[in-house]
Design an enzyme around this catalytic site. Structure first.
Site, short mmCIF file in Angstrom:
data_model
loop_
_atom_site.label_atom_id
_atom_site.label_comp_id
_atom_site.label_asym_id
_atom_site.label_seq_id
_atom_site.Cartn_x
_atom_site.Cartn_y
_atom_site.Cartn_z
N LEU A 54 8.47 95.25 29.71
CA LEU A 54 9.49 94.22 29.87
C LEU A 54 9.59 93.30 28.66
CD1 LEU A 54 8.55 93.12 33.52
CD2 LEU A 54 9.90 95.10 32.79
N TYR A 104 21.06 92.26 18.31
CA TYR A 104 20.31 92.44 19.55
C TYR A 104 20.58 93.80 20.17
CZ TYR A 104 18.81 91.72 24.40
OH TYR A 104 18.21 91.84 25.63
N ASN A 133 23.31 90.70 33.42
CA ASN A 133 22.71 89.38 33.46
C ASN A 133 21.87 89.24 34.74
OD1 ASN A 133 24.29 87.85 31.18
ND2 ASN A 133 25.80 89.05 32.30
#
Length: 371
Positions: A54, A104, A133
């Site tokens: 993660l 990114y 999101n």
């Protein structure tokens, strides 16, 4: 016992994942975060039976750190796993921005490619999630989550900025993400035809609707009108909002209407289930002596002794129910019956009331008639 490595364990999703994994008796968690060393990572990869990757970078000081923190660290992790020889399956959380041509997105796409290549080379299962999101408790506000920022700012009485109110965003709740990641570990991942994994439930909302909904949560502490929780999104968003309340502001006072009988206060209102209120009644005092065409109520005495009386409109027969806080008993108040509640004890009576609709002073549906 399965040993599970979680990189980014101190982050938003990592904290929620670890908190859930802790409830399982068959899991040992190895938490890796910013303060751990490469030597510790090597030790963890050698021990891990499964890896939740993660960790990543999304708001670095230098654009070069996107590649270093996403692709670079992922390749380092995979190299250590390969050295260990354990072939532990890997879950990696990527982003829907991996398809975009920005620093990114490019770095997340490179991390995905590294994981897929490693899987092909080693024959090890990998699960790549391109998440939209994510929202929920413990997400950092004023960073990279509009939900966290809106919740924090509104809960603290700060303004929110909306450049384009009509902008629609896709959201996924952190509990759903965690459930899906654990499902992947248990061999039950949702995998699309494109090879990417996904969380089955997502929500779409405009920025204006998002802000308006959160503002309604804040207002509910004043007008007592609770949101409609029939939809999961509102329920999840409300849980998220309350987690951003200031720690010295968890409580709020209710208006207590005092008179010679005692006091009465409204507690919760809802356009879906009506309202709840509570009263304190002094010994010998009677409340009520009225009836309703359509409104129905429930009475629950939680302290003291009382008698609840009924009389059907147009008849003379009086029905009585004796109730007390010693044995909780709910009394239904039917439409078309005038009713009253009298404190027959020596101490105050505390009563909880429910009505199936919010009181409307313009249409009270309340008519005086002694029982």
């Amino acid at each position: 016992m399965k040993t599970v490595l979680v990189t980014g364990a101190g982050g938003f999703i990592g904290k929620n994942l670890c908190a859930t994994l802790e409830q399982r008796k068959d899991i040992e968690i190895l938490r890796y975060g910013r303060n751990n060393t490469r030597e510790e990572l090597a030790d963890y990869t050698a021990r891990a039976d499964f890896v939740f990757h993660l960790a990543g970078v999304n708001r670095p000081r230098n654009v070069e750190d996107f590649d270093k923190g996403n692709r670079g660290f992922t390749e380092e992790l995979l190299e250590l796993l390969e050295i260990s020889g354990k072939k532990a399956p890997v879950v990696i959380t990527s982003s829907i921005q991996a398809v975009l041509d920005n620093h990114y997105g490019v770095s997340k796409k490179a991390a995905e490619d590294a994981v897929f290549e490693w899987s092909r080379r080693n024959g090890t299962p990998v699960y790549v999630y391109r998440l939209p999101n994510v929202f929920g408790k413990w997400c950092r506000p004023n960073y990279n989550s509009v939900v966290a920022t809106f919740c924090h700012n509104i809960a603290h009485g700060l303004p929110v900025q909306i450049n384009n109110p009509a902008t629609e965003i896709t959201l996924v709740y952190v509990d759903d993400v965690v459930a899906e990641l654990i499902a992947a570990m248990d061999g039950l991942a949702h995998i699309g035809d494109d090879g990417f994994c996904y969380v089955p439930r997502t929500f779409k909302v405009t920025l204006q609707k998002l802000a308006d909904t959160i503002y309604s949560f804040a207002e509910s502490r004043k007008n007592l009108v609770m949101p409609n929780f029939e939809g999961d999104f509102e329920r999840f968003l409300y849980a998220t909002y309350t987690s951003y309340l200031p720690e010295d502001g968890f409580g709020y006072e209710l208006e207590m209407k005092h008179d010679n009988r005692g006091w009465l206060a409204e507690f919760i209102k809802s356009r879906q289930f009506g309202q709840i209120f509570i009263s304190r009644t002094k010994p010998g005092i009677t409340r009520g002596n009225h009836w309703h065409h359509t409104k129905i109520e429930k009475f629950l005495v939680v302290e003291g002794e009382a008698v609840i009386k009924f009389k059907k409109i147009g008849t003379d027969e009086v029905l009585e129910y004796k109730v007390s806080g010693e044995q909780l008993k709910v009394i239904d108040i039917p439409a078309g019956y005038t009713h009253s509640i009298t404190n027959v004890g020596t101490t105050d009576v505390i009563t909880l009331f429910w009505a199936n609709e919010i009181f409307n002073p313009d249409k009270p549906d309340t008519y005086y008639l002694e029982v």
